[in-house]
Design a protein around this motif. Structure first.
Motif, PDB file in Angstrom:
ATOM      1  N   GLN A  35       0.813  -1.208   0.000  1.00 33.20           N
ATOM      2  CA  GLN A  35       0.000   0.000   0.000  1.00 33.20           C
ATOM      3  C   GLN A  35       0.849   1.262   0.000  1.00 33.20           C
ATOM      4  O   GLN A  35       0.412   2.312  -0.471  1.00 33.20           O
ATOM      5  CB  GLN A  35      -0.940   0.002   1.205  1.00 33.20           C
ATOM      6  N   ARG A  36       2.039   1.157   0.541  1.00 31.92           N
ATOM      7  CA  ARG A  36       2.945   2.293   0.542  1.00 31.92           C
ATOM      8  C   ARG A  36       4.377   1.785   0.404  1.00 31.92           C
ATOM      9  O   ARG A  36       4.668   0.620   0.708  1.00 31.92           O
ATOM     10  CB  ARG A  36       2.779   3.141   1.799  1.00 31.92           C
ATOM     11  N   VAL A  37       5.235   2.668  -0.046  1.00 31.32           N
ATOM     12  CA  VAL A  37       6.609   2.288  -0.324  1.00 31.32           C
ATOM     13  C   VAL A  37       7.544   3.380   0.174  1.00 31.32           C
ATOM     14  O   VAL A  37       7.196   4.572   0.144  1.00 31.32           O
ATOM     15  CB  VAL A  37       6.804   2.052  -1.848  1.00 31.32           C
ATOM     16  N   LEU A  38       8.683   2.974   0.675  1.00 30.48           N
ATOM     17  CA  LEU A  38       9.715   3.910   1.093  1.00 30.48           C
ATOM     18  C   LEU A  38      10.682   4.093  -0.071  1.00 30.48           C
ATOM     19  O   LEU A  38      11.324   3.147  -0.517  1.00 30.48           O
ATOM     20  CB  LEU A  38      10.448   3.366   2.323  1.00 30.48           C
ATOM     21  N   LEU A  81       2.760  11.382  -2.206  1.00 32.51           N
ATOM     22  CA  LEU A  81       3.269  11.433  -0.841  1.00 32.51           C
ATOM     23  C   LEU A  81       2.176  11.075   0.172  1.00 32.51           C
ATOM     24  O   LEU A  81       1.016  11.455   0.014  1.00 32.51           O
ATOM     25  CB  LEU A  81       3.804  12.818  -0.528  1.00 32.51           C
ATOM     26  N   VAL A  82       2.571  10.348   1.212  1.00 33.99           N
ATOM     27  CA  VAL A  82       1.692  10.082   2.346  1.00 33.99           C
ATOM     28  C   VAL A  82       2.430  10.487   3.612  1.00 33.99           C
ATOM     29  O   VAL A  82       3.643  10.721   3.595  1.00 33.99           O
ATOM     30  CB  VAL A  82       1.270   8.598   2.425  1.00 33.99           C
ATOM     31  N   ALA A  83       1.705  10.583   4.714  1.00 33.50           N
ATOM     32  CA  ALA A  83       2.300  11.018   5.968  1.00 33.50           C
ATOM     33  C   ALA A  83       3.471  10.113   6.342  1.00 33.50           C
ATOM     34  O   ALA A  83       3.369   8.881   6.269  1.00 33.50           O
ATOM     35  CB  ALA A  83       1.255  11.013   7.081  1.00 33.50           C
ATOM     36  N   ASP A  84       4.570  10.727   6.761  1.00 29.60           N
ATOM     37  CA  ASP A  84       5.764   9.948   7.119  1.00 29.60           C
ATOM     38  C   ASP A  84       5.863   9.741   8.629  1.00 29.60           C
ATOM     39  O   ASP A  84       6.923   9.447   9.164  1.00 29.60           O
ATOM     40  CB  ASP A  84       7.036  10.604   6.577  1.00 29.60           C
ATOM     41  N   HIS A  85       4.747   9.910   9.325  1.00 32.43           N
ATOM     42  CA  HIS A  85       4.689   9.626  10.764  1.00 32.43           C
ATOM     43  C   HIS A  85       3.276   9.144  11.089  1.00 32.43           C
ATOM     44  O   HIS A  85       2.344   9.340  10.302  1.00 32.43           O
ATOM     45  CB  HIS A  85       5.025  10.888  11.573  1.00 32.43           C
ATOM     46  N   GLU A  86       3.127   8.501  12.207  1.00 32.73           N
ATOM     47  CA  GLU A  86       1.810   8.029  12.622  1.00 32.73           C
ATOM     48  C   GLU A  86       1.720   8.065  14.140  1.00 32.73           C
ATOM     49  O   GLU A  86       2.737   8.078  14.854  1.00 32.73           O
ATOM     50  CB  GLU A  86       1.561   6.605  12.112  1.00 32.73           C
ATOM     51  N   ALA A 107       5.641   7.013   0.149  1.00 28.73           N
ATOM     52  CA  ALA A 107       4.726   7.255  -0.959  1.00 28.73           C
ATOM     53  C   ALA A 107       3.670   6.169  -1.073  1.00 28.73           C
ATOM     54  O   ALA A 107       3.897   5.009  -0.718  1.00 28.73           O
ATOM     55  CB  ALA A 107       5.508   7.351  -2.268  1.00 28.73           C
ATOM     56  N   ARG A 108       2.532   6.571  -1.589  1.00 29.31           N
ATOM     57  CA  ARG A 108       1.463   5.642  -1.922  1.00 29.31           C
ATOM     58  C   ARG A 108       1.846   4.856  -3.178  1.00 29.31           C
ATOM     59  O   ARG A 108       2.408   5.421  -4.129  1.00 29.31           O
ATOM     60  CB  ARG A 108       0.190   6.441  -2.188  1.00 29.31           C
ATOM     61  N   THR A 109       1.589   3.572  -3.205  1.00 30.24           N
ATOM     62  CA  THR A 109       1.827   2.809  -4.422  1.00 30.24           C
ATOM     63  C   THR A 109       0.701   3.090  -5.413  1.00 30.24           C
ATOM     64  O   THR A 109      -0.471   3.195  -5.037  1.00 30.24           O
ATOM     65  CB  THR A 109       1.911   1.301  -4.138  1.00 30.24           C
ATOM     66  N   LEU A 110       1.071   3.227  -6.659  1.00 28.95           N
ATOM     67  CA  LEU A 110       0.138   3.567  -7.727  1.00 28.95           C
ATOM     68  C   LEU A 110       0.225   2.528  -8.836  1.00 28.95           C
ATOM     69  O   LEU A 110       1.198   1.773  -8.925  1.00 28.95           O
ATOM     70  CB  LEU A 110       0.479   4.939  -8.308  1.00 28.95           C
ATOM     71  N   ASP A 111      -0.769   2.535  -9.698  1.00 26.16           N
ATOM     72  CA  ASP A 111      -0.676   1.772 -10.940  1.00 26.16           C
ATOM     73  C   ASP A 111      -0.041   2.706 -11.966  1.00 26.16           C
ATOM     74  O   ASP A 111      -0.719   3.584 -12.526  1.00 26.16           O
ATOM     75  CB  ASP A 111      -2.062   1.303 -11.397  1.00 26.16           C
ATOM     76  N   MET A 112       1.260   2.534 -12.170  1.00 24.48           N
ATOM     77  CA  MET A 112       2.015   3.487 -12.976  1.00 24.48           C
ATOM     78  C   MET A 112       1.711   3.343 -14.463  1.00 24.48           C
ATOM     79  O   MET A 112       1.519   2.242 -14.974  1.00 24.48           O
ATOM     80  CB  MET A 112       3.511   3.297 -12.735  1.00 24.48           C
ATOM     81  N   THR A 228      -2.063  10.692 -10.640  1.00 30.94           N
ATOM     82  CA  THR A 228      -1.271  11.199  -9.525  1.00 30.94           C
ATOM     83  C   THR A 228       0.191  11.350  -9.927  1.00 30.94           C
ATOM     84  O   THR A 228       0.776  10.441 -10.531  1.00 30.94           O
ATOM     85  CB  THR A 228      -1.389  10.232  -8.325  1.00 30.94           C
ATOM     86  N   LEU A 229       0.764  12.482  -9.597  1.00 35.48           N
ATOM     87  CA  LEU A 229       2.178  12.753  -9.871  1.00 35.48           C
ATOM     88  C   LEU A 229       3.049  11.909  -8.949  1.00 35.48           C
ATOM     89  O   LEU A 229       2.823  11.869  -7.738  1.00 35.48           O
ATOM     90  CB  LEU A 229       2.452  14.239  -9.651  1.00 35.48           C
ATOM     91  N   ALA A 230       4.041  11.234  -9.524  1.00 38.51           N
ATOM     92  CA  ALA A 230       4.814  10.250  -8.764  1.00 38.51           C
ATOM     93  C   ALA A 230       6.307  10.435  -8.970  1.00 38.51           C
ATOM     94  O   ALA A 230       6.756  11.253  -9.771  1.00 38.51           O
ATOM     95  CB  ALA A 230       4.396   8.839  -9.175  1.00 38.51           C
ATOM     96  N   ASP A 231       7.059   9.626  -8.218  1.00 37.81           N
ATOM     97  CA  ASP A 231       8.508   9.566  -8.326  1.00 37.81           C
ATOM     98  C   ASP A 231       9.112  10.918  -7.950  1.00 37.81           C
ATOM     99  O   ASP A 231       8.533  11.679  -7.198  1.00 37.81           O
ATOM    100  CB  ASP A 231       8.910   9.123  -9.733  1.00 37.81           C
TER     101      ASP A 231
END
Length: 302
Positions: A35-38, A81-86, A107-112, A228-231
């Motif tokens: 769901q998300r990637v570093l 981008l997604v929140a980098d803390h929780e 970051a959120r994973t997307l279908d690129m 969504t803009l990525a990378d």
């Protein structure tokens, strides 16, 4: 291209490109199901399809800083981008490990989409070479009488097909992008790319910097389908920037870019592109690092 071991922090290495390493949360099967990637930007530097040695000290942090700075300013353009803390109980937990702090984005994973969305505002590089032969850039007809480095009448969209790892990307006409992703998405990618380029160009020019060209990557949000803009975005590795004052003054240095062109120039003079490339000398590494830093300082003022 050894990636940093982050398993103790709950992240498992999943993929390495020439510059970036991707990690998924430990226990996740693969990138496709994450769901998300570093995203970690290394100090590696590549040219002519080779990763060179040594790297450029601080490059990964500079690239990440610039991407984050631009994402903050491109209001209205959804990004990955997604929140980098929780929040864990009453405590806030930082999700980016200390070992990669400053050089990583969560970051959120997307279908690129399999398209590099290239926008060119100036006639330079491979575009200039093609123009001399056919008065076109990626098949797009341009006015006669343009010179190397000239500003185009208006920015042009010249997409490329993202080739598998180890192969060269291929410039394609807009009609081919329609075949790849459909007319609606292809049109949206073009319009979004031109809009973001126009907005970024204005911001850069207000800081005495010219954005000559860039490439964007987009994906579809897996839940909403929103493009969504990525990378990375508008960094020294994905974009060509010039000093506006030097450009206006003319002369041989007017097209000196804030990127790794110093590395390319040195390699072209000292390597015939057969076998392994030579190690970069210390002065080339130092000069290249300085160009990356100068762009950050010019754009952000810090």
């Amino acid at each position: 291209m050894n990636a940093i071991d982050l398993t103790a922090d709950g992240w498992t290495h999943a993929y390495s490109g020439k510059v970036r390493d991707l990690y998924i949360e430990t226990g996740t099967a693969d990138l496709a199901s994450a769901q998300r990637v570093l995203m970690v930007a290394s100090d590696r530097v590549s040219a002519f399809d080779h990763v060179l040695s040594p790297g450029i000290p601080g490059k990964g942090e500079l690239l990440t800083t610039l991407s984050l700075w631009w994402f903050d300013r491109l209001v209205g353009a959804p990004n990955h981008l997604v929140a980098d803390h929780e929040l864990r109980g009453d405590a806030v937990r930082d999700l980016i490990p200390d070992a990669v702090a400053g050089r990583a984005m969560l970051a959120r994973t997307l279908d690129m989409f399999p398209i590099e969305c290239v926008v060119r505002g100036y006639l330079v590089g491979s575009g200039w070479l093609e123009y001399q032969e056919s008065q076109t850039v990626c098949g797009i007809a341009l006015p006669a009488g343009l010179a190397n480095g000239d500003r185009l009448p208006e920015p042009i969209y010249t997409p490329a097909w993202k080739a598998p790892m180890g192969e060269h990307d291929e410039n394609i006409p807009f009609e081919r992008t329609v075949e790849l992703v459909g007319a609606e998405v292809a049109t949206a990618l073009r319009d979004l790319s031109l809009d973001v380029f126009s907005r970024a160009s204005g911001i850069a020019e207000s800081r005495g910097v010219i954005l000559a060209d860039t490439k964007f990557e987009f994906g579809a949000n897996r839940d909403s389908g929103v493009i969504t803009l990525a990378d990375e975005v508008l960094t020294s590795d994905s974009s060509r920037y010039w000093d506006a004052e030097a450009y206006a003054a003319g002369g041989p240095g007017r097209l000196a870019s804030f990127d790794k062109q110093i590395v390319r120039n040195w390699l072209s003079a000292h390597w015939d592109q057969t076998g392994e490339p030579p190690a970069l000398p210390p002065e080339i590494v130092t000069q290249t690092a300085a160009r990356y830093r100068e762009l950050i300082e010019r754009l952000t003022g810090s």
